[in-house]
Write an enzyme that holds these catalytic residues in place. Structure first.
Site, PDB file in Angstrom:
ATOM      1  N   ASP A   7      23.801  15.004  55.492  1.00 43.58           N
ATOM      2  CA  ASP A   7      24.556  16.175  55.955  1.00 43.58           C
ATOM      3  C   ASP A   7      26.042  15.844  55.880  1.00 43.58           C
ATOM      4  OD1 ASP A   7      23.439  18.710  57.977  1.00 43.58           O
ATOM      5  OD2 ASP A   7      25.593  18.378  57.816  1.00 43.58           O
ATOM      6  N   GLU A  62      10.202  27.603  54.503  1.00 46.09           N
ATOM      7  CA  GLU A  62       9.661  27.024  55.731  1.00 46.09           C
ATOM      8  C   GLU A  62       9.303  28.126  56.720  1.00 46.09           C
ATOM      9  OE1 GLU A  62       8.731  23.859  56.420  1.00 46.09           O
ATOM     10  OE2 GLU A  62       7.930  25.016  58.082  1.00 46.09           O
ATOM     11  N   LEU A 115       8.172  27.343  60.026  1.00 46.90           N
ATOM     12  CA  LEU A 115       8.101  26.850  61.411  1.00 46.90           C
ATOM     13  C   LEU A 115       8.872  27.773  62.350  1.00 46.90           C
ATOM     14  CD1 LEU A 115      11.004  25.474  62.470  1.00 46.90           C
ATOM     15  CD2 LEU A 115      10.340  23.703  60.903  1.00 46.90           C
ATOM     16  N   ALA A 116       8.447  27.816  63.597  1.00 46.30           N
ATOM     17  CA  ALA A 116       9.206  28.536  64.626  1.00 46.30           C
ATOM     18  C   ALA A 116       9.784  27.490  65.570  1.00 46.30           C
ATOM     19  CB  ALA A 116       8.308  29.503  65.386  1.00 46.30           C
ATOM     20  N   GLU A 117      10.970  27.742  66.089  1.00 43.58           N
ATOM     21  CA  GLU A 117      11.581  26.783  67.006  1.00 43.58           C
ATOM     22  C   GLU A 117      10.811  26.747  68.317  1.00 43.58           C
ATOM     23  OE1 GLU A 117      15.859  27.267  67.197  1.00 43.58           O
ATOM     24  OE2 GLU A 117      15.857  27.643  65.046  1.00 43.58           O
ATOM     25  N   LEU A 124      10.955  36.230  53.035  1.00 45.70           N
ATOM     26  CA  LEU A 124      11.681  37.362  53.633  1.00 45.70           C
ATOM     27  C   LEU A 124      10.690  38.368  54.194  1.00 45.70           C
ATOM     28  CD1 LEU A 124      14.510  38.016  50.988  1.00 45.70           C
ATOM     29  CD2 LEU A 124      14.658  36.752  53.131  1.00 45.70           C
ATOM     30  N   PHE A 162       7.995  41.283  58.602  1.00 42.82           N
ATOM     31  CA  PHE A 162       6.760  41.771  59.254  1.00 42.82           C
ATOM     32  C   PHE A 162       6.725  41.334  60.724  1.00 42.82           C
ATOM     33  CE2 PHE A 162       3.365  42.936  55.921  1.00 42.82           C
ATOM     34  CZ  PHE A 162       4.300  43.383  55.008  1.00 42.82           C
ATOM     35  N   CYS A 207      17.257  33.799  62.268  1.00 38.63           N
ATOM     36  CA  CYS A 207      16.763  34.286  60.975  1.00 38.63           C
ATOM     37  C   CYS A 207      16.302  35.732  60.906  1.00 38.63           C
ATOM     38  CB  CYS A 207      15.650  33.373  60.493  1.00 38.63           C
ATOM     39  SG  CYS A 207      16.298  31.741  60.106  1.00 38.63           S
ATOM     40  N   GLN A 220      17.212  38.724  62.028  1.00 39.14           N
ATOM     41  CA  GLN A 220      18.210  39.731  61.650  1.00 39.14           C
ATOM     42  C   GLN A 220      18.817  39.411  60.284  1.00 39.14           C
ATOM     43  OE1 GLN A 220      21.151  41.801  64.309  1.00 39.14           O
ATOM     44  NE2 GLN A 220      22.460  40.225  63.456  1.00 39.14           N
TER      45      GLN A 220
HETATM   46  P1  NAD Z   1      21.331  24.607  60.372  1.00 38.30           P
HETATM   47  O1  NAD Z   1      22.642  25.277  60.419  1.00 38.30           O
HETATM   48  O2  NAD Z   1      20.730  24.054  61.622  1.00 38.30           O
HETATM   49  O3  NAD Z   1      21.397  23.386  59.331  1.00 38.30           O
HETATM   50  C1  NAD Z   1      22.017  23.445  58.095  1.00 38.30           C
HETATM   51  C2  NAD Z   1      22.777  22.131  57.876  1.00 38.30           C
HETATM   52  O4  NAD Z   1      23.232  22.097  56.519  1.00 38.30           O
HETATM   53  C3  NAD Z   1      24.024  21.967  58.749  1.00 38.30           C
HETATM   54  O5  NAD Z   1      23.892  20.798  59.535  1.00 38.30           O
HETATM   55  C4  NAD Z   1      25.190  21.864  57.737  1.00 38.30           C
HETATM   56  O6  NAD Z   1      26.186  20.949  58.138  1.00 38.30           O
HETATM   57  C5  NAD Z   1      24.467  21.359  56.497  1.00 38.30           C
HETATM   58  N1  NAD Z   1      25.169  21.639  55.247  1.00 38.30           N
HETATM   59  C6  NAD Z   1      25.717  22.807  54.819  1.00 38.30           C
HETATM   60  N2  NAD Z   1      26.230  22.652  53.584  1.00 38.30           N
HETATM   61  C7  NAD Z   1      26.013  21.353  53.221  1.00 38.30           C
HETATM   62  C8  NAD Z   1      26.302  20.590  52.052  1.00 38.30           C
HETATM   63  N3  NAD Z   1      26.908  21.133  50.984  1.00 38.30           N
HETATM   64  N4  NAD Z   1      25.942  19.279  52.026  1.00 38.30           N
HETATM   65  C9  NAD Z   1      25.312  18.719  53.089  1.00 38.30           C
HETATM   66  N5  NAD Z   1      24.994  19.396  54.221  1.00 38.30           N
HETATM   67  C10 NAD Z   1      25.336  20.704  54.278  1.00 38.30           C
HETATM   68  O7  NAD Z   1      20.322  25.633  59.690  1.00 38.30           O
HETATM   69  P2  NAD Z   1      18.731  25.700  59.840  1.00 38.30           P
HETATM   70  O8  NAD Z   1      18.355  26.470  61.051  1.00 38.30           O
HETATM   71  O9  NAD Z   1      18.151  24.336  59.622  1.00 38.30           O
HETATM   72  O10 NAD Z   1      18.377  26.641  58.619  1.00 38.30           O
HETATM   73  C11 NAD Z   1      18.496  26.190  57.291  1.00 38.30           C
HETATM   74  C12 NAD Z   1      17.806  27.187  56.387  1.00 38.30           C
HETATM   75  O11 NAD Z   1      16.420  27.272  56.719  1.00 38.30           O
HETATM   76  C13 NAD Z   1      18.341  28.621  56.489  1.00 38.30           C
HETATM   77  O12 NAD Z   1      18.308  29.191  55.207  1.00 38.30           O
HETATM   78  C14 NAD Z   1      17.345  29.308  57.387  1.00 38.30           C
HETATM   79  O13 NAD Z   1      17.263  30.690  57.092  1.00 38.30           O
HETATM   80  C15 NAD Z   1      16.051  28.623  57.021  1.00 38.30           C
HETATM   81  N6  NAD Z   1      15.026  28.589  58.089  1.00 38.30           N
HETATM   82  C16 NAD Z   1      15.365  28.320  59.377  1.00 38.30           C
HETATM   83  C17 NAD Z   1      14.376  28.235  60.360  1.00 38.30           C
HETATM   84  C18 NAD Z   1      14.704  27.929  61.796  1.00 38.30           C
HETATM   85  O14 NAD Z   1      13.812  27.988  62.629  1.00 38.30           O
HETATM   86  N7  NAD Z   1      15.929  27.605  62.148  1.00 38.30           N
HETATM   87  C19 NAD Z   1      13.030  28.398  60.012  1.00 38.30           C
HETATM   88  C20 NAD Z   1      12.718  28.657  58.679  1.00 38.30           C
HETATM   89  C21 NAD Z   1      13.729  28.743  57.717  1.00 38.30           C
HETATM   90  C1  UGA Z   2      10.771  32.856  63.338  1.00 39.81           C
HETATM   91  C2  UGA Z   2       9.383  32.913  62.704  1.00 39.81           C
HETATM   92  O1  UGA Z   2       8.388  33.010  63.746  1.00 39.81           O
HETATM   93  C3  UGA Z   2       9.114  31.681  61.861  1.00 39.81           C
HETATM   94  O2  UGA Z   2       7.869  31.790  61.195  1.00 39.81           O
HETATM   95  C4  UGA Z   2      10.236  31.532  60.818  1.00 39.81           C
HETATM   96  O3  UGA Z   2      10.061  30.358  60.061  1.00 39.81           O
HETATM   97  C5  UGA Z   2      11.583  31.489  61.521  1.00 39.81           C
HETATM   98  O4  UGA Z   2      11.743  32.696  62.325  1.00 39.81           O
HETATM   99  C6  UGA Z   2      12.744  31.454  60.576  1.00 39.81           C
HETATM  100  O5  UGA Z   2      12.639  31.812  59.418  1.00 39.81           O
HETATM  101  O6  UGA Z   2      13.793  31.075  61.092  1.00 39.81           O
HETATM  102  P1  UGA Z   2      11.848  31.636  65.446  1.00 39.81           P
HETATM  103  O7  UGA Z   2      12.969  32.591  65.223  1.00 39.81           O
HETATM  104  O8  UGA Z   2      12.157  30.203  65.598  1.00 39.81           O
HETATM  105  O9  UGA Z   2      10.790  31.752  64.246  1.00 39.81           O
HETATM  106  O10 UGA Z   2      11.037  32.077  66.767  1.00 39.81           O
HETATM  107  P2  UGA Z   2       9.984  33.239  67.090  1.00 39.81           P
HETATM  108  O11 UGA Z   2       8.924  32.670  67.923  1.00 39.81           O
HETATM  109  O12 UGA Z   2       9.559  33.949  65.877  1.00 39.81           O
HETATM  110  O13 UGA Z   2      10.834  34.234  68.003  1.00 39.81           O
HETATM  111  C7  UGA Z   2      11.882  35.029  67.464  1.00 39.81           C
HETATM  112  C8  UGA Z   2      12.379  35.988  68.530  1.00 39.81           C
HETATM  113  O14 UGA Z   2      11.406  37.001  68.794  1.00 39.81           O
HETATM  114  C9  UGA Z   2      12.655  35.337  69.886  1.00 39.81           C
HETATM  115  O15 UGA Z   2      13.831  35.871  70.443  1.00 39.81           O
HETATM  116  C10 UGA Z   2      11.443  35.705  70.715  1.00 39.81           C
HETATM  117  O16 UGA Z   2      11.696  35.703  72.091  1.00 39.81           O
HETATM  118  C11 UGA Z   2      11.157  37.096  70.189  1.00 39.81           C
HETATM  119  N1  UGA Z   2       9.755  37.521  70.399  1.00 39.81           N
HETATM  120  C12 UGA Z   2       8.737  36.852  69.818  1.00 39.81           C
HETATM  121  C13 UGA Z   2       9.503  38.654  71.168  1.00 39.81           C
HETATM  122  O17 UGA Z   2      10.428  39.306  71.684  1.00 39.81           O
HETATM  123  N2  UGA Z   2       8.201  39.051  71.339  1.00 39.81           N
HETATM  124  C14 UGA Z   2       7.153  38.387  70.770  1.00 39.81           C
HETATM  125  O18 UGA Z   2       5.994  38.814  70.958  1.00 39.81           O
HETATM  126  C15 UGA Z   2       7.436  37.265  69.992  1.00 39.81           C
END
Ligand code: NAD
Ligand code: UGA
Length: 480
Positions: A33, A157, A159-161, A217, A222, A272, A274
């Site tokens: 990073d 990916e 995963l959900a946080e 997407l 959905f 993600c 929005q």
């Molecule tokens: P994040 O902001 O936590 O992490 C991204 C990292 O990339 C940052 O630490 C940033 O410093 C680094 N970065 C940016 N440009 C760089 C470069 N040129 N070289 C090296 N490092 C660089 O973001 P995130 O939540 O991990 O999401 C990353 C992607 O995954 C997004 O496209 C998001 O939509 C997708 N995604 C996120 C989740 C989630 O739960 N957060 C789940 C599925 C998919």
């Molecule tokens: C979501 C998707 O669940 C993941 O599959 C996807 O990988 C991820 O976005 C992504 O692309 O970033 P995440 O945003 O981490 O994961 O968490 P969610 O559990 O989906 O919750 C999203 C929001 O919806 C939260 O604010 C949660 O409180 C809300 N939510 C969820 C509700 O209001 N009602 C529900 O029944 C479920």
């Protein structure tokens, strides 16, 4: 030994690579990073993100086959497979501002890969990107390659946080998209073999590149749509005396609909939903499909409506003004079990209350004061850009204090609102809270966590999303 490098040590890059390292001891994994602070944290005892189970996984592999580094170029040039998991925020300026994905960080990562690569590589899109991004990336790589061969794969990916580690250990599916050429198919097999070390083969889906990009997407759209559907019902429940939990239960019993993701709330948040729907809307518009674009736009409109409705419920219940009144905010993270506040509905609710001159006392077990101040003073979409591109020192919001327990937050407050469903909010001593609040004492539950009847018996006036209304609220407008 196969070498993997992941560019981007964020919420996705860190946990996914840690799990690959744990499950594949024969693979060397480096996560890189540009953020020195983030990498230092990954190398310390306090990881940069809070995620149940993550500490354990990192501790088992770090120093063996898992490393975290800022030496981006070295690790990229040595890797056989390069994952790109950088942020892909919504554009804030220029063409498509407020909708399209900003691929600046992705593009600069691709140019750097082309620059430093000396041997053939598989480049994997891990970030969520618009459909056809792989084509653009392919062009950047091949036009700058100096003869090195690249294969592009899309491996979004899901995963959900808060549940990232169990989602990664036991995914519903792994999706890999690639070119329908012999080289593309071979690259798919190479990545499939990595996941196959712990994921059953029938859960690894292989498709063409565009299907994989669009499926990500579509899946988020959905999921968000389900929440907006149930939230739209919550407004109707309040108007009719139906109870949204009972409606969700009855609807979810239909096996074609299923029970998950039907909890009414103050609105969905997270980095993600929005962003990805806006991106989908933009792609539809660019492809001449305004009806499809408008259909998906509505999911976001209902989400905004739900947040506004919640603020209006608070203000109208409290004699149409919260000016100078202390309101306790319990929960700021966008969901429980995470410290992440990106696009949390708490930001809009707090800004709405501050707009009406309330004094907020905020408590969240995982979110620090600095983060809350940043969130409340930053412009929409700025948060998803690297720190050095964000406003220098956002002015702090004076009518907000951040405290470290729910009892301090609620002391002398006129009202309390619950914005995140942390388990501890279910177990609070509400009698004690009531005794220490101003009267009448109000509870506004944006997550349906409290026992409404019990709290009414104590003496609270309670509003809980989508539940039959308190007598107090019956003739008050839901939306001004
Ligand atoms: P994040 O902001 O936590 O992490 C991204 C990292 O990339 C940052 O630490 C940033 O410093 C680094 N970065 C940016 N440009 C760089 C470069 N040129 N070289 C090296 N490092 C660089 O973001 P995130 O939540 O991990 O999401 C990353 C992607 O995954 C997004 O496209 C998001 O939509 C997708 N995604 C996120 C989740 C989630 O739960 N957060 C789940 C599925 C998919
Ligand atoms: C979501 C998707 O669940 C993941 O599959 C996807 O990988 C991820 O976005 C992504 O692309 O970033 P995440 O945003 O981490 O994961 O968490 P969610 O559990 O989906 O919750 C999203 C929001 O919806 C939260 O604010 C949660 O409180 C809300 N939510 C969820 C509700 O209001 N009602 C529900 O029944 C479920």
């Amino acid at each position: 030994m196969v070498k993997i490098c992941c560019i981007g040590a964020g919420y996705v890059g860190g946990p996914t690579m840690a799990v690959i390292a744990l499950k594949c001891p024969n693979i060397q994994v480096a996560v890189v990073d540009i953020s020195v602070a983030r990498i230092n944290a990954w190398n310390s005892d306090t990881l940069p993100i809070y995620e149940p189970g993550l500490d354990d996984v990192v501790k088992q592999c770090r120093g063996k086959n898992l490393s975290f580094s800022t030496d981006v170029e070295k690790h990229v040039s040595e890797a056989d497979i390069v994952f790109v998991s950088v942020n892909t925020p919504t554009k804030t300026q220029g063409l498509g501002a407020g909708k399209a994905a900003d691929l600046t960080y992705w593009e600069s990562a691709a140019r750097m890969i082309a620059d430093v690569a000396k041997s053939k590589k598989i480049v994997v899109e891990k970030s969520t990107v618009p459909v056809k991004t792989a084509e653009a990336i392919e062009k950047i790589l091949t036009h700058n390659s100096k003869g090195v061969e690249f294969q592009i794969l899309s491996n979004p990916e899901f995963l959900a946080e808060g549940t990232a580690i169990s989602d990664l250990f036991n995914p519903d599916r792994v999706l890999i998209g690639g070119r329908e050429t012999p080289g593309g198919q071979k690259a798919i097999e190479t990545l499939r073999d990595v996941y196959a070390q712990w994921v059953p083969m029938d859960r690894i889906i292989c498709t063409n590149l565009w299907s994989a990009e669009l499926s990500k997407l579509a899946a988020n759209a959905f999921l968000a749509q389900r929440i907006s559907s149930v939230n739209s019902m919550s407004a109707l429940c309040e108007a009719t005396g139906a109870d949204v939990s009972q409606v969700s239960h009855a609807v979810g019993k239909d096996t074609r609909i299923g029970p998950k993701f039907l909890n009414a709330s103050v609105g969905f948040g997270g980095s993600c939903f929005q962003k990805d729907i806006l991106n989908l809307v933009y792609i539809c518009e660019c492809n001449g499909l305004p009806e499809v674009a408008n259909y998906w736009k509505q999911v976001i409109k209902v989400n905004d409506y739900q947040k506004t409705r919640f603020v209006n419920r608070i203000v109208s219940s409290m004699f149409n003004t919260v000016s100078g009144k202390k309101i306790a905010v319990l929960g700021f993270a966008f969901k429980k079990d995470t410290g992440d506040t990106r696009e949390t509905p708490a930001i809009d609710v707090c800004k709405g209350l501050i707009g009406d001159k309330a004094k907020l006392s905020i408590y969240d077990p995982q979110v620090h004061q600095d983060q809350i101040q940043r969130d409340l003073s930053m412009k929409k979409f700025d948060w998803d850009h690297p720190v050095h591109l964000q406003p220098m020192s956002p002015t702090s919001v004076t009518d907000v204090t951040v405290v470290w327990d729910a009892y301090t937050a609620t002391k002398d407050a006129h009202g309390l609102c619950i914005l995140t469903e942390w388990d501890e909010f279910k177990k609070l001593d509400y009698q004690k809270i009531f005794d220490n609040m101003q009267k009448p004492a109000f509870v506004f539950d944006g997550r349906n966590v409290v026992d409404v009847e019990k709290l009414r018996k104590i003496g609270f006036i309670v509003y809980s999303i989508g539940k039959p209304l308190d007598e107090w609220l019956k003739d008050m407008p839901a939306v001004a």
